[in-house]
Design an enzyme around this catalytic site. Structure first.
Site, PDB file in Angstrom:
ATOM      1  N   HIS A  50     -18.527  -0.184  35.960  1.00  0.00           N
ATOM      2  CA  HIS A  50     -19.207   1.104  35.832  1.00  0.00           C
ATOM      3  C   HIS A  50     -19.444   1.578  37.262  1.00  0.00           C
ATOM      4  O   HIS A  50     -18.912   0.965  38.194  1.00  0.00           O
ATOM      5  CB  HIS A  50     -20.507   0.958  35.031  1.00  0.00           C
ATOM      6  N   HIS A  67     -21.787   4.340  40.300  1.00  0.00           N
ATOM      7  CA  HIS A  67     -22.992   5.077  40.680  1.00  0.00           C
ATOM      8  C   HIS A  67     -22.704   6.065  41.805  1.00  0.00           C
ATOM      9  O   HIS A  67     -21.771   5.876  42.586  1.00  0.00           O
ATOM     10  CB  HIS A  67     -24.081   4.102  41.161  1.00  0.00           C
ATOM     11  N   GLU A  81     -29.690   3.545  43.896  1.00  0.00           N
ATOM     12  CA  GLU A  81     -28.567   3.317  42.981  1.00  0.00           C
ATOM     13  C   GLU A  81     -28.569   4.360  41.870  1.00  0.00           C
ATOM     14  O   GLU A  81     -27.527   4.852  41.440  1.00  0.00           O
ATOM     15  CB  GLU A  81     -28.694   1.921  42.386  1.00  0.00           C
ATOM     16  N   HIS A  90     -18.742  -0.813  40.425  1.00  0.00           N
ATOM     17  CA  HIS A  90     -19.068  -2.233  40.609  1.00  0.00           C
ATOM     18  C   HIS A  90     -19.340  -2.855  39.242  1.00  0.00           C
ATOM     19  O   HIS A  90     -19.340  -2.197  38.213  1.00  0.00           O
ATOM     20  CB  HIS A  90     -20.251  -2.428  41.575  1.00  0.00           C
ATOM     21  N   CYS A 141     -24.509  -4.271  32.733  1.00  0.00           N
ATOM     22  CA  CYS A 141     -24.018  -4.261  34.122  1.00  0.00           C
ATOM     23  C   CYS A 141     -22.856  -5.239  34.305  1.00  0.00           C
ATOM     24  O   CYS A 141     -22.185  -5.223  35.334  1.00  0.00           O
ATOM     25  CB  CYS A 141     -25.142  -4.618  35.093  1.00  0.00           C
TER      26      CYS A 141
END
Lengths: 137, 137, 137, 137, 137, 137
Positions: free
Chosen positions: E40, E42, E126, E15, E34
């Site tokens: 990137h 998770h 997350e 995301h 971010c």
């Protein structure tokens, strides 16, 4: 057929890193907040690994309960809720209680008590981000 | 360039430790509550490590999905929700289902199915405090 | 000022899920491999939460060591290395030993022994993927 | 007396597995959902292990804070919140960003910066179920 | 007697955080790394909690296997190895895929499929340091 | 739509439990080895939970990075590598540094700095077996 058996135990202790021959300045420059004078502390996890052949009848390299009892008696009962700089008889005077040195000293202290199989590794975790391992040489 | 690739799988099983040639007294003296007659059980974690050179195109020592499928088919589907003393065809009759012996037997059972790279280690954790490792010799 | 204090303890046990009024077919259809006849088992983690005001002198809602001793004596010493279907006096006959029912029964068994503060929650984890919580109502 | 010291660091990144010389069909057949065109990602855990003799005064194989600073500067600051296929200067063009290959490349990138002791192992976990280790040969 | 039953599932996804009405500068100032343009990702952990009375015969608030199957079909099979900004039909266009918003959307998507007991909480982690919880109001 | 957002931070500290008005005997009888005179210590994990509505544009209840910065500045930078009995300005003189009391004091210290949403819970874990939670009343 050599199998490696590991037992985890925990202890909580205080320590600081400080070279008494050095000035406060040099200690703080070298060790940062680990040199804070009023101590800090950790929840240590100790992993003791022995190796050997499983007994044909019991299936044990070593009775894990007996291994736990030995490590508790010789090591963690001494270290738990102690000050690693001040309270530990088997830590040589002036030796820094770093994770590395603690792993070596725990190995030396434990070695005479492991019978019927071989001590293989002492692993000591200081935080979730740092650990040391010592294999006796 | 040898890389070690590890895949974790889990299984839940019942067992007890009991030497049938021994009296109940001697079994309880040796194995403690692990000899309780109505069984107990664990959430096992199995770590299978293979080693080899990553393929120049795929970057895989071994496809981790394929490794998982093989370990599930040959090992964990057989062991999951089983009684390790009674239900496991590849566990030799009378062999104690200790973590140590299970690691050896899982190695032997899995070895013929690992192709294109080498089986390196079977690590089996019985609780958060006890695990065994076997490297095939 | 109400603070919630939680103590974790562990126990390892065997069980299966089986309704004796049902056929084997219906049991297997309902419970899947959890109904396997020779049992399976788990490493349970039990989290006992009490609530109250910290004592002005000791800072304790309840002495965590005392809480541990009570839970060990009344609960985990009974459940550890047991068969939850056969061996547990305080589990009503015919009650399924699911995580949900175990949480309720542990609450009821423990409640009379918590003095000076209130029992707030029993949380029981069966695997890393499943847990149940009961708050007494 | 050789002690092994390990530091854990984390980074979060996106990647996909894709051989550009292959058709989409062959990529999907080989890599499954790891080849999904719009990427996916992971929380990676990187364990860097160095080995050496603890310094007689400081007790350090290497200052763990300094080790952390080096790994952050050379590795995790570059990889964190990156796309491993597109954004990493030290990842050779066309090399699959598998856990295996990443471990090798991190070793090569880090090696020149470890002074006063030896780099021993790069361990990289991709998920709770998969990790790779590389020892430099 | 209300018991809360929780099932953990995992998924890995890519995301980024980005408000399309804003300049790149403002996005980077607000979201930091971010907002990196190439994504990137998770390893997410999803905890779904339902509440209800255990069935007198089965001891189930809800069959944990059935709960798993529903969450996999409706949620994690869709999210796993996806790009949360581009690939998820039930994520409203332009909604930031933050942990907070994902928890809300997963609740709304799952609610119609929970029968015979009540959906109580969606918890989404997350990283090991960040998680969000939503209780439906 | 109220979402709960939690940030984990860690700190390592020394402490002991000791009522100065009491004799050494009574302190040891009450606190056991937690009263050892040369201190012990822990790796604390602090979970700070805030609640509020996610912002329609950013999807944030609160920027998790900003929350981290505030908690570091006001709490963990003060507590990390400290002696909780001697070094913490915001811990009232004579207050026992139990997990319970620390949770209350951290709440009170942090409350004025949480803006735009509400502080919901302070959870503090002292070991893997003990934690306390405080909700502000």
């Amino acid at each position: 057929m050599t199998v490696y058996l590991t037992r985890r135990l925990t202890f909580n202790a205080a320590h600081k890193l400080w070279v008494s021959e050095w000035s406060e300045e040099r200690n703080l420059a070298t060790f940062g907040k680990c040199a804070n004078k009023n101590w800090h502390g950790h929840n240590y996890q100790l992993f003791v690994t022995v190796k050997g052949q499983p007994d044909p009848l019991t299936g044990f390299v070593m009775d894990a309960k007996e291994l736990k009892d030995i490590v508790e008696k010789e090591i963690t009962n001494v270290l738990d809720h102690s000050n690693l700089n001040l309270d530990v008889p088997f830590l040589p005077k002036g030796m820094q209680p770093t994770t590395e040195n603690l792993a070596i000293v725990i190995w030396q202290q434990l070695l005479p008590f492991i019978k019927g199989c071989q001590l293989h590794c002492i692993k000591l975790t200081e935080t979730e981000n740092i650990f040391a391992e010592y294999y006796g040489e």
